[in-house]
Structure formats: C-alpha cells, structure tokens
Write a protein that holds these residues in place. Structure first.
Motif, PDB file in Angstrom:
ATOM      1  N   SER A  94       3.717  -5.314  17.906  1.00  0.00           N
ATOM      2  CA  SER A  94       4.577  -4.131  17.923  1.00  0.00           C
ATOM      3  C   SER A  94       4.131  -3.152  16.824  1.00  0.00           C
ATOM      4  O   SER A  94       4.428  -3.353  15.640  1.00  0.00           O
ATOM      5  CB  SER A  94       6.026  -4.585  17.698  1.00  0.00           C
ATOM      6  OG  SER A  94       6.814  -3.500  17.286  1.00  0.00           O
ATOM      7  N   LYS A 102       5.029  -0.192  15.997  1.00  0.00           N
ATOM      8  CA  LYS A 102       6.035   0.533  15.219  1.00  0.00           C
ATOM      9  C   LYS A 102       6.569  -0.247  14.020  1.00  0.00           C
ATOM     10  O   LYS A 102       7.059   0.332  13.057  1.00  0.00           O
ATOM     11  CB  LYS A 102       7.217   0.949  16.108  1.00  0.00           C
ATOM     12  CG  LYS A 102       8.130  -0.204  16.498  1.00  0.00           C
ATOM     13  CD  LYS A 102       9.515   0.280  16.947  1.00  0.00           C
ATOM     14  CE  LYS A 102      10.479  -0.872  17.056  1.00  0.00           C
ATOM     15  NZ  LYS A 102      10.294  -1.700  18.260  1.00  0.00           N
ATOM     16  N   THR A 103       6.477  -1.576  14.095  1.00  0.00           N
ATOM     17  CA  THR A 103       7.033  -2.399  13.019  1.00  0.00           C
ATOM     18  C   THR A 103       6.295  -2.163  11.697  1.00  0.00           C
ATOM     19  O   THR A 103       6.894  -2.145  10.630  1.00  0.00           O
ATOM     20  CB  THR A 103       7.005  -3.889  13.410  1.00  0.00           C
ATOM     21  OG1 THR A 103       7.681  -4.029  14.656  1.00  0.00           O
ATOM     22  CG2 THR A 103       7.676  -4.765  12.380  1.00  0.00           C
ATOM     23  N   GLU A 126       1.114  -3.196  21.202  1.00  0.00           N
ATOM     24  CA  GLU A 126       2.333  -2.830  21.934  1.00  0.00           C
ATOM     25  C   GLU A 126       2.809  -1.497  21.357  1.00  0.00           C
ATOM     26  O   GLU A 126       3.150  -1.410  20.174  1.00  0.00           O
ATOM     27  CB  GLU A 126       3.397  -3.927  21.760  1.00  0.00           C
ATOM     28  CG  GLU A 126       4.622  -3.746  22.634  1.00  0.00           C
ATOM     29  CD  GLU A 126       5.727  -2.928  21.980  1.00  0.00           C
ATOM     30  OE1 GLU A 126       6.437  -2.215  22.707  1.00  0.00           O
ATOM     31  OE2 GLU A 126       5.872  -2.985  20.753  1.00  0.00           O
ATOM     32  N   HIS A 140      12.842  -6.904  26.450  1.00  0.00           N
ATOM     33  CA  HIS A 140      13.044  -6.813  24.990  1.00  0.00           C
ATOM     34  C   HIS A 140      14.441  -6.346  24.606  1.00  0.00           C
ATOM     35  O   HIS A 140      14.962  -5.384  25.155  1.00  0.00           O
ATOM     36  CB  HIS A 140      12.024  -5.863  24.357  1.00  0.00           C
ATOM     37  CG  HIS A 140      12.303  -5.614  22.893  1.00  0.00           C
ATOM     38  ND1 HIS A 140      11.957  -6.521  21.926  1.00  0.00           N
ATOM     39  CD2 HIS A 140      12.930  -4.592  22.256  1.00  0.00           C
ATOM     40  CE1 HIS A 140      12.337  -6.055  20.739  1.00  0.00           C
ATOM     41  NE2 HIS A 140      12.937  -4.884  20.913  1.00  0.00           N
ATOM     42  N   GLY A 179      10.131  -8.746  21.608  1.00  0.00           N
ATOM     43  CA  GLY A 179       9.997  -9.284  20.249  1.00  0.00           C
ATOM     44  C   GLY A 179      11.369  -9.527  19.660  1.00  0.00           C
ATOM     45  O   GLY A 179      12.325  -9.763  20.394  1.00  0.00           O
ATOM     46  N   GLY A 180      11.455  -9.442  18.336  1.00  0.00           N
ATOM     47  CA  GLY A 180      12.739  -9.656  17.673  1.00  0.00           C
ATOM     48  C   GLY A 180      12.919 -11.082  17.175  1.00  0.00           C
ATOM     49  O   GLY A 180      14.026 -11.607  17.195  1.00  0.00           O
ATOM     50  N   GLU A 224       5.980  -9.967  22.216  1.00  0.00           N
ATOM     51  CA  GLU A 224       5.742  -8.732  21.445  1.00  0.00           C
ATOM     52  C   GLU A 224       6.316  -8.825  20.035  1.00  0.00           C
ATOM     53  O   GLU A 224       7.265  -8.121  19.685  1.00  0.00           O
ATOM     54  CB  GLU A 224       6.411  -7.541  22.161  1.00  0.00           C
ATOM     55  CG  GLU A 224       5.942  -7.305  23.566  1.00  0.00           C
ATOM     56  CD  GLU A 224       6.741  -6.198  24.272  1.00  0.00           C
ATOM     57  OE1 GLU A 224       7.856  -5.868  23.831  1.00  0.00           O
ATOM     58  OE2 GLU A 224       6.227  -5.666  25.260  1.00  0.00           O
ATOM     59  N   GLY A 250       6.782  -8.337  16.035  1.00  0.00           N
ATOM     60  CA  GLY A 250       6.460  -7.360  14.994  1.00  0.00           C
ATOM     61  C   GLY A 250       6.828  -7.972  13.655  1.00  0.00           C
ATOM     62  O   GLY A 250       5.995  -8.577  12.972  1.00  0.00           O
ATOM     63  N   ALA A 251       8.129  -7.876  13.328  1.00  0.00           N
ATOM     64  CA  ALA A 251       8.615  -8.353  12.037  1.00  0.00           C
ATOM     65  C   ALA A 251       8.225  -9.813  11.751  1.00  0.00           C
ATOM     66  O   ALA A 251       7.880 -10.156  10.621  1.00  0.00           O
ATOM     67  CB  ALA A 251      10.138  -8.200  11.981  1.00  0.00           C
ATOM     68  N   TYR A 261       9.300  -2.480   9.111  1.00  0.00           N
ATOM     69  CA  TYR A 261      10.126  -1.268   9.126  1.00  0.00           C
ATOM     70  C   TYR A 261      10.308  -0.675   7.722  1.00  0.00           C
ATOM     71  O   TYR A 261      11.358  -0.150   7.396  1.00  0.00           O
ATOM     72  CB  TYR A 261      11.491  -1.556   9.783  1.00  0.00           C
ATOM     73  CG  TYR A 261      11.328  -2.103  11.173  1.00  0.00           C
ATOM     74  CD1 TYR A 261      10.989  -1.257  12.228  1.00  0.00           C
ATOM     75  CD2 TYR A 261      11.448  -3.459  11.424  1.00  0.00           C
ATOM     76  CE1 TYR A 261      10.793  -1.756  13.497  1.00  0.00           C
ATOM     77  CE2 TYR A 261      11.248  -3.970  12.701  1.00  0.00           C
ATOM     78  CZ  TYR A 261      10.924  -3.111  13.735  1.00  0.00           C
ATOM     79  OH  TYR A 261      10.729  -3.606  14.983  1.00  0.00           O
TER      80      TYR A 261
END
Ligand SMILES: *Cc1c(COP(=O)(O)O)cnc(C)c1O
Length: 402
Positions: A44, A46-47, A65, A186, A222-223, A256, A258-259, A359
């Motif tokens: 991801s 954007k993360t 992503e 998502h 994701g998440g 997906e 990220g964090a 983020y």
C-alpha cells in the motif's frame, strides 16, 4: 552509540532494513502456509510512499497498490511494470484506468463512473479487460464497535445490501471483452481483528456463489497488525481468511499490507534544544514535532529510547519527576509525551520515538519546517535516502509576483 553520532542530523526518520525483511518474511511465510502458493502481495503505497521504501519493497517481489493517478505514476517511475500494479482508490483518472486495463494491471472498480469510463472506451480495447469489483457491506453489523465509521457506513465500493453491487456486476458482465474476475474487500478498522477478516472473507465467498462470479482472485485488502506484540500474527490472519473463504482451489489471494510492514521498522530521532520551567512544569523543547509522527494529533503514545549527549554526565544530572517533551512548532499542543522519573534531559540529548513508519511521512504537513531527513540502517551503517527539504524545495513550483 551510533545514534548519537553527529553525522546523523536530527530531526530524522531511521529505517531498519533488516526489520523490514523480517516483516516481509513473516507475511510471506504465514500466507503461503495457510492459503497456498497462489498469493500476491501489493504494498500500500499511501501508507508510506518514500521512494526508497517503495522500491525496496518492490524489489522483494511486491506489486505496488496505488490509489491515485499520482501514486500510479510514482510506482511506474520507480520501476514497477504496468502489470505490477494494483489500481484501487475512489477516483481513477480515465487515462490511467484505461492504461492499467490495457496493460493487465489488477484493477478494482470502485464506483459507477468508472464503469461509464469503461463503457465509453471499449472501442480502444486491444485485449480482454479483466476487472475486480470492490464490495461494500455492513461490516459494523458483524463486528460491532470495530469499524472506523460505526453506523455511518463505509463509503468505498458498491453496496451489497441496496443492490448496487448486483447492478455493477450485471452492467460489467454485459460488456463485450470485459470480464469480472475479482472481488476487493478492503476495510480499514479500529480493531484490525481476526473477526474483521473472517467477515470480509465470508462475504466475498457468499457473493461469488450468489452472483455466479467466475472468480480468479480475491483481494482481501490490508489493515493488519504486523509484528505488534500480543496481536494477531500474519499466520493467524491467513488462517482466518483461508478458513472463512472456504474452497479456493485455483483462486489467487491478493493481500495489500501497508502499516503491518512499515510501522515497526521506522523510528524518529530528535534532539533536545532547550529546557525551561514554567510553574511546576519542566518543558523540554526538541527539534522534532508531532507534525512528523502524529500529524493528525491523535495523541499516540510512542515507545521511546533516550540517548544522553554525554554518557558520563549521568551522575551529575538531577532527576525530574515529570518532563514534557514539546515540538519545534508554535502549536501549543505540539507535545510529544511525558517522560517520568528519568534523568534530567539536557540540550544535546536525543530521543528516539519507535513505530513511526505508517501514515507519518506521507501525512506530515509542510508546516513551519519542511520534510525531515530519512536514513536507512543497513547493518551498522546509516545511509541518507532523503535529504531535508529546504525553502528552495518548498518554493519549487511557486511564482512570486510583486
Ligand atoms: C490503506 C489501504 C491499504 C493498507 O492499509 P494498512 O492499514 O496500511 O495496512 C490496503 N488497501 C487499500 C485499498 C487501502 O486503501
């Protein structure tokens, strides 16, 4: 102590490369063991879209992503092939959407305007356009208190309950040369719980059956917590997804994260510049700020390491019951946590805030000061991968009329 080495200039982010490797490995092993080898990972962007980081993760076999045209172009510029992209997001530009479809990227359709763009461009098609559809359902009803929106409904994708999802599938399936082969589920949640992923996976499986979708991939989104102690491991998430989706022979899982990959390997280092006593309070002002690590001012409590400027000075230091660390900005509440019952902080001491990777760099505003430096730690060497922005960088697209 390398972190006190003056060649590392504060404020800065520090990325621990071997820690990223560990997170990636845990993710990969967990999902391969539980789902099978047919798993793709899309980072991801954007993360944390730091160019070095996106490329490094890409070199580890991840797709990019992306959720905007700019992120799409960034990924292309960083070397991702046009088919090594997962295109998501609530607004897709016509040009990028068509380019992604033509080049075989994974494209998840989010809204009816995107279907209209597809319908309007069918004549320019040189290959079959394969799409996924993002579904939206009442996750809050299944996982009370766990979603970010609560009763207000998620805003992404096509609603299952009101028939929008069914209409989207019908409309896309009617088009010559377009096929619906994927589902995207998502949802970022407060809890990041196993139960959330069970609900999403169960729903996806139910939709496949109900609408007779010839599914090639399920994109669970994701998440995840990554390696946060006491929380679910990748293996546990993967097992929950696999068990809840059920039979998945020949179906590719897309994940997906990220964090879960980038939060824990990145810390933020700043230096004490002055201290003052106001009534009964000791304020310690540093060259860092909440705008870099908690830009939305959620009051995140970070783990910290403190490094003394002069280690031999510890005995001569007093102890202070309560010292409040404050940022370089002029925001009164730019306060970066309280350090209790510690040796007295003095100018030159450094504080490292832990778990700052997600983020933070991407959401940090250019407020009062500009983007800070970023170093990558590889074994014991630190390498600069982004220099600090100065006023010249800040002014780079500006015109000044007098
Ligand atoms: C934000 C986002 C992710 C990643 O979320 P994390 O919480 O960083 O893991 C994945 N997929 C989509 C569509 C997203 O919007």
């Amino acid at each position: 102590m390398i972190i006190n080495n003056q060649s590392i200039q504060t404020p800065c982010f520090l990325i621990d490369k071997s820690h990223i490797d560990r997170n990636i490995n845990e993710l990969r092993v967990g999902f391969k063991e539980e789902w099978g080898s047919n798993v793709f990972f899309g980072y991801s962007v954007k993360t944390n879209s730091l160019p070095w980081l996106v490329s490094y993760i890409g070199n580890n076999g991840f797709l990019a992503e992306v959720v905007s045209d700019q992120e799409y172009r960034l990924a292309r510029r960083l070397g991702f092939g046009s088919s090594e992209i997962v295109l998501n997001g609530p607004i897709k530009g016509e040009e990028v959407l068509i380019e992604a479809l033509e080049s075989g990227a994974i494209v998840n359709i989010d809204n009816s305007e995107e279907i209209r763009i597809i319908e309007g461009n069918l004549d320019h098609r040189h290959r079959e356009w394969k799409v996924g559809v993002r579904f939206n359902f009442q996750l809050e009803a299944e996982c009370p208190g766990e979603t970010i929106v609560g009763d207000r409904c998620g805003r992404f994708g096509f609603c299952v309950e009101n028939g929008e999802f069914e209409r989207a599938i019908e409309r896309l399936s009617k088009l010559n040369g377009v096929s619906v082969i994927g589902l995207h589920g998502h949802s970022s949640t407060r809890s990041k719980s196993i139960r959330v992923f069970q609900s999403i996976s169960r729903k996806a499986s139910e939709l496949v059956t109900r609408y007779g979708i010839a599914l090639e991939y399920f994109d669970v989104g994701g998440g995840f917590y990554g390696d946060k102690p006491g929380e679910a491991s990748y293996r546990e998430y993967a097992k929950a997804i696999s068990d809840s989706f059920g039979e998945h022979e020949g179906i590719r899982l897309i994940v997906e994260p990220g964090a879960g990959i980038v939060a824990s390997p990145i810390s933020y280092l700043c230096e004490v510049k002055n201290t003052r006593d106001v009534c009964g309070n000791r304020f310690v002002t540093v060259d860092g700020s909440c705008v870099h690590i908690d830009p939305q001012m959620h009051g995140i409590v970070f783990g910290k390491n403190v490094y003394r400027a002069d280690k031999n000075d510890v005995e001569s230091c007093g102890r202070v019951d309560l010292q409040e660390v404050c940022g370089f900005t002029c925001i009164e509440m730019d306060r970066m946590g309280v350090i209790r019952d510690e040796v007295e902080l003095k100018p030159g001491d450094r504080i490292e805030y832990l778990n700052c990777g997600s983020y933070s760099m991407t959401l940090a505003p250019l407020f009062i000061s500009y983007f800070p430096r970023v170093y990558v730690k590889d074994d014991s060497k630190y390498q600069l991968v982004r220099d600090a922005w100065d006023e010249g960088d800040f002014m780079s697209k500006c015109e000044v009329f007098i």
